[in-house]
Design an enzyme around this catalytic site. Sequence first.
Site, PDB file in Angstrom:
ATOM      1  N   HIS A 208       0.865  -1.184   0.000  1.00  0.00           N
ATOM      2  CA  HIS A 208       0.000   0.000   0.000  1.00  0.00           C
ATOM      3  C   HIS A 208       0.893   1.222   0.000  1.00  0.00           C
ATOM      4  CE1 HIS A 208      -2.968   2.959   1.321  1.00  0.00           C
ATOM      5  NE2 HIS A 208      -3.889   2.083   0.975  1.00  0.00           N
TER       6      HIS A 208
ATOM      7  N   ASP B 227      -8.142  -5.177   0.571  1.00  0.00           N
ATOM      8  CA  ASP B 227      -8.673  -6.045  -0.482  1.00  0.00           C
ATOM      9  C   ASP B 227      -8.339  -7.522  -0.268  1.00  0.00           C
ATOM     10  OD1 ASP B 227      -9.926  -4.042  -1.903  1.00  0.00           O
ATOM     11  OD2 ASP B 227      -8.131  -3.543  -3.048  1.00  0.00           O
TER      12      ASP B 227
HETATM   13  C1  LIG Z   1      -7.939  -0.709  -1.262  1.00  0.00           C
HETATM   14  C2  LIG Z   1      -6.774  -0.505  -2.181  1.00  0.00           C
HETATM   15  O1  LIG Z   1      -6.929  -0.010  -3.255  1.00  0.00           O
HETATM   16  S1  LIG Z   1      -5.281  -1.005  -1.584  1.00  0.00           S
HETATM   17  C3  LIG Z   1      -4.239  -1.325  -2.993  1.00  0.00           C
HETATM   18  C4  LIG Z   1      -4.686  -2.547  -3.724  1.00  0.00           C
HETATM   19  N1  LIG Z   1      -3.704  -2.931  -4.732  1.00  0.00           N
HETATM   20  C5  LIG Z   1      -3.007  -4.078  -4.664  1.00  0.00           C
HETATM   21  O2  LIG Z   1      -3.168  -4.895  -3.763  1.00  0.00           O
HETATM   22  C6  LIG Z   1      -2.051  -4.346  -5.794  1.00  0.00           C
HETATM   23  C7  LIG Z   1      -0.709  -4.861  -5.297  1.00  0.00           C
HETATM   24  N2  LIG Z   1       0.033  -3.816  -4.651  1.00  0.00           N
HETATM   25  C8  LIG Z   1       0.792  -2.933  -5.362  1.00  0.00           C
HETATM   26  O3  LIG Z   1       0.887  -3.026  -6.599  1.00  0.00           O
HETATM   27  C9  LIG Z   1       1.466  -1.794  -4.632  1.00  0.00           C
HETATM   28  O4  LIG Z   1       1.794  -2.181  -3.310  1.00  0.00           O
HETATM   29  C10 LIG Z   1       0.612  -0.511  -4.613  1.00  0.00           C
HETATM   30  C11 LIG Z   1       0.194  -0.138  -6.036  1.00  0.00           C
HETATM   31  C12 LIG Z   1      -0.648  -0.705  -3.798  1.00  0.00           C
HETATM   32  C13 LIG Z   1       1.419   0.645  -4.009  1.00  0.00           C
HETATM   33  O5  LIG Z   1       2.405   0.928  -4.928  1.00  0.00           O
HETATM   34  P1  LIG Z   1       3.560   2.017  -4.767  1.00  0.00           P
HETATM   35  O6  LIG Z   1       3.398   2.835  -3.559  1.00  0.00           O
HETATM   36  O7  LIG Z   1       3.640   2.741  -6.058  1.00  0.00           O
HETATM   37  O8  LIG Z   1       4.859   1.139  -4.567  1.00  0.00           O
HETATM   38  P2  LIG Z   1       5.594   0.235  -5.648  1.00  0.00           P
HETATM   39  O9  LIG Z   1       4.632  -0.499  -6.515  1.00  0.00           O
HETATM   40  O10 LIG Z   1       6.613   1.073  -6.336  1.00  0.00           O
HETATM   41  O11 LIG Z   1       6.277  -0.788  -4.668  1.00  0.00           O
HETATM   42  C14 LIG Z   1       7.489  -0.542  -3.938  1.00  0.00           C
HETATM   43  C15 LIG Z   1       8.322  -1.823  -3.955  1.00  0.00           C
HETATM   44  O12 LIG Z   1       7.586  -2.872  -3.322  1.00  0.00           O
HETATM   45  C16 LIG Z   1       7.280  -3.909  -4.239  1.00  0.00           C
HETATM   46  N3  LIG Z   1       5.890  -4.272  -4.063  1.00  0.00           N
HETATM   47  C17 LIG Z   1       4.887  -3.457  -3.652  1.00  0.00           C
HETATM   48  N4  LIG Z   1       3.742  -4.136  -3.617  1.00  0.00           N
HETATM   49  C18 LIG Z   1       4.026  -5.376  -4.015  1.00  0.00           C
HETATM   50  C19 LIG Z   1       3.247  -6.529  -4.194  1.00  0.00           C
HETATM   51  N5  LIG Z   1       1.942  -6.509  -3.960  1.00  0.00           N
HETATM   52  N6  LIG Z   1       3.837  -7.663  -4.626  1.00  0.00           N
HETATM   53  C20 LIG Z   1       5.166  -7.690  -4.861  1.00  0.00           C
HETATM   54  N7  LIG Z   1       5.960  -6.625  -4.731  1.00  0.00           N
HETATM   55  C21 LIG Z   1       5.393  -5.480  -4.311  1.00  0.00           C
HETATM   56  C22 LIG Z   1       7.471  -3.306  -5.620  1.00  0.00           C
HETATM   57  O13 LIG Z   1       7.803  -4.272  -6.592  1.00  0.00           O
HETATM   58  C23 LIG Z   1       8.596  -2.333  -5.360  1.00  0.00           C
HETATM   59  O14 LIG Z   1       9.799  -3.038  -5.311  1.00  0.00           O
HETATM   60  P3  LIG Z   1      11.153  -2.389  -5.946  1.00  0.00           P
HETATM   61  O15 LIG Z   1      11.376  -1.142  -5.147  1.00  0.00           O
HETATM   62  O16 LIG Z   1      12.142  -3.464  -5.716  1.00  0.00           O
HETATM   63  O17 LIG Z   1      10.824  -2.119  -7.370  1.00  0.00           O
HETATM   64  O1  LIG Z   2      -5.542   4.645  -0.081  1.00  0.00           O
HETATM   65  C1  LIG Z   2      -5.259   4.094  -1.161  1.00  0.00           C
HETATM   66  O2  LIG Z   2      -4.336   4.447  -1.919  1.00  0.00           O
HETATM   67  C2  LIG Z   2      -6.052   2.924  -1.623  1.00  0.00           C
HETATM   68  C3  LIG Z   2      -6.968   2.418  -0.572  1.00  0.00           C
HETATM   69  O3  LIG Z   2      -6.554   1.722   0.335  1.00  0.00           O
HETATM   70  C4  LIG Z   2      -8.362   2.823  -0.610  1.00  0.00           C
HETATM   71  O4  LIG Z   2      -8.771   3.570  -1.517  1.00  0.00           O
HETATM   72  O5  LIG Z   2      -9.145   2.408   0.264  1.00  0.00           O
END
Ligand SMILES: CC(=O)SCCNC(=O)CCNC(=O)[C@H](O)C(C)(C)COP(=O)(O)OP(=O)(O)OC[C@H]1O[C@@H](n2cnc3c(N)ncnc32)[C@H](O)[C@@H]1OP(=O)(O)O
Ligand SMILES: O=C([O-])CC(=O)C(=O)O
Length: 371
Positions: A262, A314
């Site tokens: 997150h 989620d």
């Molecule tokens: C209610 C919601 O909407 S909550 C979010 C729901 N989304 C997900 O579950 C999708 C999976 N999660 C992700 O893709 C990310 O954690 C996000 C999009 C939520 C946050 O992304 P950002 O803040 O942009 O961080 P970013 O994606 O750059 O991740 C940072 C590092 O952690 C790693 N990482 C983050 N999340 C994950 C994951 N779920 N699985 C594997 N690696 C991950 C990235 O690969 C990255 O590694 P690196 O620095 O070696 O390249």
């Molecule tokens: O805060 C965020 O980036 C995503 C999230 O967890 C939400 O919308 O509930």
Amino acid sequence: MAIEQSYYPGLDGVIAAETDLSFLDTEQGEIVIHGYDLIELSKSHGYLDIVHLLLQGTLPTSTERTDLAKRLSDSYDVPEVILDVFKLLPASTHPMDALRTGISVLASYDHDLLNRDPEVNRERGYQLLAKLPTIVANSYRVLEGKDVMRPKESLSYSANFLYMITGKEPTELEERVFDQSLVLYSEHEMPNSTFTARVIASTLSDMYGALTGAVASLKGHLHGGANEAVMYMLLDANTPEEFETLLTNKLKQKEKIMGFGHRVYMKKMDPRAQIMKEALAELSAAAGDDRLLRMCEAGEALIAKEKGLYPNLDYYAAPVYWMLGIPIGLYTPIFLSSRTVGLSAHVIEQHENNKLFRPRVKYTGPRHTIK
Ligand SMILES: CC(=O)SCCNC(=O)CCNC(=O)[C@H](O)C(C)(C)COP(=O)(O)OP(=O)(O)OC[C@H]1O[C@@H](n2cnc3c(N)ncnc32)[C@H](O)[C@@H]1OP(=O)(O)O
Ligand SMILES: O=C([O-])CC(=O)C(=O)O
């Protein structure tokens, strides 16, 4: 001379707006919703209380809660044309796309679209909250070739929502857990979808436009679409061991694991996920079947060990919805429907104190001189 520029990819850490609606206080470990901690609220209050808090600024008295429930149930019905439009869509349409279309159609029935007065916007918010469960449930039903389900006004807001989705009246436990999930999804500061809605509203565009943009944003798997992606991933395994193998293989392929990580809570568990994990345990005990819970716990432990990453909401909302008998395609539309209260409140706030969003770029292209 080079222009001094600060650039934060993904606007990471950038303050985009002033708001009195919510704030993720990571130091104190609170999700502040207009002064109250969302986690505490989720244990003691229901979804309609949050609706009142976000749209009126206070938790409701019992009379106000009753009035709100009536105000919403009086408006559950949607223009028949929305259901007719769903019937014209290909069966393969994703319910999020149907929902986006449904909200667009609602805009055509608002004859005061240019009026952004807070009271008028607030009434739009209530109308959307009343109608979205009917739209969400029936988008799926119509696309599946099933009969339209009419709302049952005698049920509570959440019980009626679940009833229209599953076709049966929920038990007390099912109603309580579903309502709690709506509380947890209701508002969360400045995620991509809320930012999208505020960006759209900042051009003085209307609430429906802002919400359709938010639907498109929320659909993506890095945001709200993660809940359905988590469920598809869980269905690819049958046991905790198989699930661990599946996740290990995904990590080897450098795939992102849906439901983990997150932007704000990257190094710890999203506190909302813990509440849904407890709800999953309750549903599992009631069903006498804890297979999904054990799989999720095995996945949680493995990803913590291998990646130092923790579940977001989620991850545990998905198996909860599965155990409630909700079709996977509706997981993200339910998220949007619950978030409508937060989105409406942000649009009202944006319109009340507007400044057009228009950032700059760090240019990396060429410069040429025309000879
Ligand atoms: C209610 C919601 O909407 S909550 C979010 C729901 N989304 C997900 O579950 C999708 C999976 N999660 C992700 O893709 C990310 O954690 C996000 C999009 C939520 C946050 O992304 P950002 O803040 O942009 O961080 P970013 O994606 O750059 O991740 C940072 C590092 O952690 C790693 N990482 C983050 N999340 C994950 C994951 N779920 N699985 C594997 N690696 C991950 C990235 O690969 C990255 O590694 P690196 O620095 O070696 O390249
Ligand atoms: O805060 C965020 O980036 C995503 C999230 O967890 C939400 O919308 O509930």
